[in-house]
Scaffold this active site. Structure first.
Site, PDB file in Angstrom:
ATOM      1  N   MET A  86       3.331 -24.057  25.180  1.00 57.34           N
ATOM      2  CA  MET A  86       3.772 -22.759  24.625  1.00 57.34           C
ATOM      3  C   MET A  86       2.817 -22.268  23.531  1.00 57.34           C
ATOM      4  O   MET A  86       1.789 -22.865  23.274  1.00 57.34           O
ATOM      5  CB  MET A  86       5.189 -22.882  24.091  1.00 57.34           C
ATOM      6  CG  MET A  86       6.255 -22.823  25.159  1.00 57.34           C
ATOM      7  SD  MET A  86       7.902 -22.763  24.398  1.00 57.34           S
ATOM      8  CE  MET A  86       8.888 -22.293  25.798  1.00 57.34           C
ATOM      9  N   GLY A  87       3.226 -21.188  22.869  1.00 52.43           N
ATOM     10  CA  GLY A  87       2.430 -20.642  21.767  1.00 52.43           C
ATOM     11  C   GLY A  87       2.261 -19.140  21.806  1.00 52.43           C
ATOM     12  O   GLY A  87       1.544 -18.563  21.003  1.00 52.43           O
ATOM     13  N   GLY A  98       9.947 -15.979  13.010  1.00 55.16           N
ATOM     14  CA  GLY A  98       8.535 -15.672  13.219  1.00 55.16           C
ATOM     15  C   GLY A  98       8.189 -14.261  12.774  1.00 55.16           C
ATOM     16  O   GLY A  98       8.933 -13.644  11.992  1.00 55.16           O
ATOM     17  N   ASP A  99       7.094 -13.714  13.277  1.00 55.25           N
ATOM     18  CA  ASP A  99       6.624 -12.417  12.778  1.00 55.25           C
ATOM     19  C   ASP A  99       7.595 -11.271  13.070  1.00 55.25           C
ATOM     20  O   ASP A  99       7.733 -10.352  12.264  1.00 55.25           O
ATOM     21  CB  ASP A  99       5.203 -12.104  13.249  1.00 55.25           C
ATOM     22  CG  ASP A  99       5.058 -12.093  14.756  1.00 55.25           C
ATOM     23  OD1 ASP A  99       6.008 -12.503  15.458  1.00 55.25           O
ATOM     24  OD2 ASP A  99       3.988 -11.671  15.241  1.00 55.25           O
ATOM     25  N   HIS A 146      -9.460 -40.080  34.915  1.00 57.16           N
ATOM     26  CA  HIS A 146      -8.530 -38.948  34.937  1.00 57.16           C
ATOM     27  C   HIS A 146      -9.162 -37.814  34.153  1.00 57.16           C
ATOM     28  O   HIS A 146     -10.159 -38.021  33.447  1.00 57.16           O
ATOM     29  CB  HIS A 146      -7.193 -39.329  34.280  1.00 57.16           C
ATOM     30  CG  HIS A 146      -7.382 -39.754  32.870  1.00 57.16           C
ATOM     31  ND1 HIS A 146      -7.477 -38.864  31.833  1.00 57.16           N
ATOM     32  CD2 HIS A 146      -7.559 -40.980  32.340  1.00 57.16           C
ATOM     33  CE1 HIS A 146      -7.697 -39.535  30.719  1.00 57.16           C
ATOM     34  NE2 HIS A 146      -7.755 -40.812  30.993  1.00 57.16           N
ATOM     35  N   THR A 187       8.661 -21.173  13.469  1.00 56.45           N
ATOM     36  CA  THR A 187       8.280 -20.961  14.877  1.00 56.45           C
ATOM     37  C   THR A 187       7.327 -22.073  15.285  1.00 56.45           C
ATOM     38  O   THR A 187       6.448 -22.455  14.502  1.00 56.45           O
ATOM     39  CB  THR A 187       7.618 -19.589  15.107  1.00 56.45           C
ATOM     40  OG1 THR A 187       6.994 -19.597  16.404  1.00 56.45           O
ATOM     41  CG2 THR A 187       6.553 -19.240  14.084  1.00 56.45           C
ATOM     42  N   VAL A 204      18.022 -24.443   1.412  1.00 54.09           N
ATOM     43  CA  VAL A 204      18.428 -23.174   0.786  1.00 54.09           C
ATOM     44  C   VAL A 204      19.860 -23.297   0.256  1.00 54.09           C
ATOM     45  O   VAL A 204      20.160 -22.905  -0.885  1.00 54.09           O
ATOM     46  CB  VAL A 204      18.314 -22.002   1.795  1.00 54.09           C
ATOM     47  CG1 VAL A 204      18.969 -20.741   1.242  1.00 54.09           C
ATOM     48  CG2 VAL A 204      16.854 -21.740   2.144  1.00 54.09           C
ATOM     49  N   GLN A 207       9.522 -28.267  24.345  1.00 53.69           N
ATOM     50  CA  GLN A 207       8.683 -28.180  23.135  1.00 53.69           C
ATOM     51  C   GLN A 207       9.443 -27.596  21.954  1.00 53.69           C
ATOM     52  O   GLN A 207       9.004 -27.688  20.811  1.00 53.69           O
ATOM     53  CB  GLN A 207       7.465 -27.286  23.401  1.00 53.69           C
ATOM     54  CG  GLN A 207       6.499 -27.868  24.409  1.00 53.69           C
ATOM     55  CD  GLN A 207       5.553 -26.822  24.971  1.00 53.69           C
ATOM     56  OE1 GLN A 207       4.461 -26.629  24.470  1.00 53.69           O
ATOM     57  NE2 GLN A 207       5.966 -26.127  26.008  1.00 53.69           N
ATOM     58  N   ARG A 208      10.557 -26.946  22.209  1.00 56.15           N
ATOM     59  CA  ARG A 208      11.296 -26.308  21.112  1.00 56.15           C
ATOM     60  C   ARG A 208      12.383 -27.210  20.523  1.00 56.15           C
ATOM     61  O   ARG A 208      12.940 -26.903  19.464  1.00 56.15           O
ATOM     62  CB  ARG A 208      11.916 -25.003  21.620  1.00 56.15           C
ATOM     63  CG  ARG A 208      10.911 -23.877  21.796  1.00 56.15           C
ATOM     64  CD  ARG A 208      11.219 -22.723  20.866  1.00 56.15           C
ATOM     65  NE  ARG A 208      12.476 -22.104  21.184  1.00 56.15           N
ATOM     66  CZ  ARG A 208      12.624 -21.044  21.979  1.00 56.15           C
ATOM     67  NH1 ARG A 208      11.574 -20.492  22.544  1.00 56.15           N
ATOM     68  NH2 ARG A 208      13.801 -20.547  22.192  1.00 56.15           N
ATOM     69  N   GLU A 247      -9.914 -33.400  27.995  1.00 53.71           N
ATOM     70  CA  GLU A 247     -11.291 -33.097  28.380  1.00 53.71           C
ATOM     71  C   GLU A 247     -11.582 -31.610  28.188  1.00 53.71           C
ATOM     72  O   GLU A 247     -12.683 -31.222  27.833  1.00 53.71           O
ATOM     73  CB  GLU A 247     -11.537 -33.474  29.855  1.00 53.71           C
ATOM     74  CG  GLU A 247     -11.949 -34.921  30.062  1.00 53.71           C
ATOM     75  CD  GLU A 247     -10.840 -35.912  29.769  1.00 53.71           C
ATOM     76  OE1 GLU A 247      -9.657 -35.548  29.914  1.00 53.71           O
ATOM     77  OE2 GLU A 247     -11.155 -37.053  29.378  1.00 53.71           O
TER      78      GLU A 247
END
Ligand code: ADP
Ligand code: F6P
Length: 319
Positions: free
Chosen positions: A169-170, A102-103, A215, A125, A23, A251-252, A187
């Site tokens: 997450m999510g 995000g939203d 496993h 996100t 941007v 995860q972020r 699995e």
């Protein structure tokens, strides 16, 4: 259009920096003055606004997080507060605003546009929970982080012949679980969109054991939750040692994947094009490899999506 601004809001996501860079540089290329707003809507209300140049965004394309910092700002839900924000943007001479988030952040942007501020939303996100776009920034990187963890957990759970439950997450969206579960050869995949049947999960585990599986990997979306309780129940029924791992905020973070960097660059560039065309209240997304944009009201009103076919593919390939 002479002066544009950019902010990041809500949970951070890898690729936000690449979008900021796009941007800023695309804006400067058009001769715009580009301002950075720190700490999302909260920083906007505090006037944390500064001018950016090409150098401000040097050496950030590969970095996770957001150099502009991010925040959640509950008071932005009040109209009076948003009016104040619009006034602050006016004082700084800002004609157009790019919001990456995000939203929730998009809702703030949509309401700001109703107050006469030209706003463009870039979906940032890890959750991939904006139905109007195939992918949000950060999702691909988060998936790769989860995959790396799954690979490691597979080693240890194979050695011990254990069941491994990985909670990802999510929010209320099962996409991280679904895609990571498929890519990681899980699995079972448990997502809020489908729920789960405890008997079915235990049957899969016991059948797998008979077939010589060393496993068993279960990916659980946080929207369903309860990884530890699930581990206890499974252990009780199957008599197979079970461990739960909640991946959490790792995860972020991390360096954005090539996919997220390219997507962020394309979306950031498009945001500036839209502002230059005099557009407002647009949400940028992606369909295949094509960058799209649509009315932000329409984008936010779209019903939640879930890829039933992919879920079926993952199920069929898992045994
Ligand atoms: P995300 O953007 O990742 O969905 P949040 O839902 O936490 O994250 O929203 C981020 C910020 O967006 C909130 O802290 C608030 O400032 C703003 N926001 C969220 N919902 C609204 C709303 N209904 N009206 C105005 N602003 C909102
Ligand atoms: O929206 C991104 C996300 O990481 C969700 O997956 C998760 O539910 C939430 O944010 C966690 O929020 P916080 O960083 O406030 O703990």
């Amino acid at each position: 259009m002479k002066t544009i601004a950019i902010l990041t809001s809500g949970g951070d996501a890898p690729g936000m920096n690449a979008a900021i860079r796009a941007v800023v540089r695309a804006g400067l290329d058009r001769g715009f003055k580009v301002m950075g707003i720190q700490r999302g809507y909260s920083g906007l209300l505090n006037g944390e606004i500064f001018e950016m140049n090409r150098h401000s965004v040097s050496d950030i394309i590969h970095k996770g997080g957001t150099i502009l910092r991010t925040a959640r700002c509950e008071e932005f839900k009040q109209e009076e507060v948003r009016k104040k924000a619009a006034q602050i943007l006016k004082v700084f001479g800002i004609d157009g605003l790019v919001v990456i988030g995000g939203d929730g952040s998009f809702t703030g942007a949509r309401l700001l546009s109703e107050l006469g501020v030209a706003t463009i939303g870039i979906p940032g996100t890890i959750d991939n929970d904006l139905p109007y776009t195939e992918y949000t920034l950060g999702f691909d990187t988060a998936l790769n982080t989860v995959l790396d963890a799954i690979n490691k957990l597979r080693d240890t759970s194979t050695s011990h012949e254990r069941i491994s439950i990985v909670e990802v997450m999510g929010r209320n969206c099962g996409d991280i679980a679904l895609y990571a579960g498929l890519a990681g050869g899980a699995e079972s995949i448990i997502v809020p969109e489908k729920g789960y049947d405890m008997d079915e999960i235990c049957k899969t585990i016991l059948e797998g054991k008979l077939k010589g599986k060393m496993h068993n990997l279960i990916i659980l979306a946080e929207g369903v939750g309860g990884a530890n309780e699930l581990a206890e129940k499974i252990e009780e029924v199957t008599n197979v040692e079970t461990r739960a791992t909640i991946l959490g905020h790792i995860q972020r973070g991390g360096s954005p994947s090539a996919f997220d960097r390219v997507l962020a660059s394309k979306m950031g560039y498009r945001a500036v094009e839209l502002l230059a065309e005099g557009k407002t209240a647009r949400a940028i997304g992606v369909e295949g490899t094509k960058v799209i944009d649509l009315d932000i009201n329409e984008a936010l009103a779209m019903p939640r999506k879930f890829d039933e076919k992919l879920y079926e593919v993952a199920r069929v390939l898992s045994y």
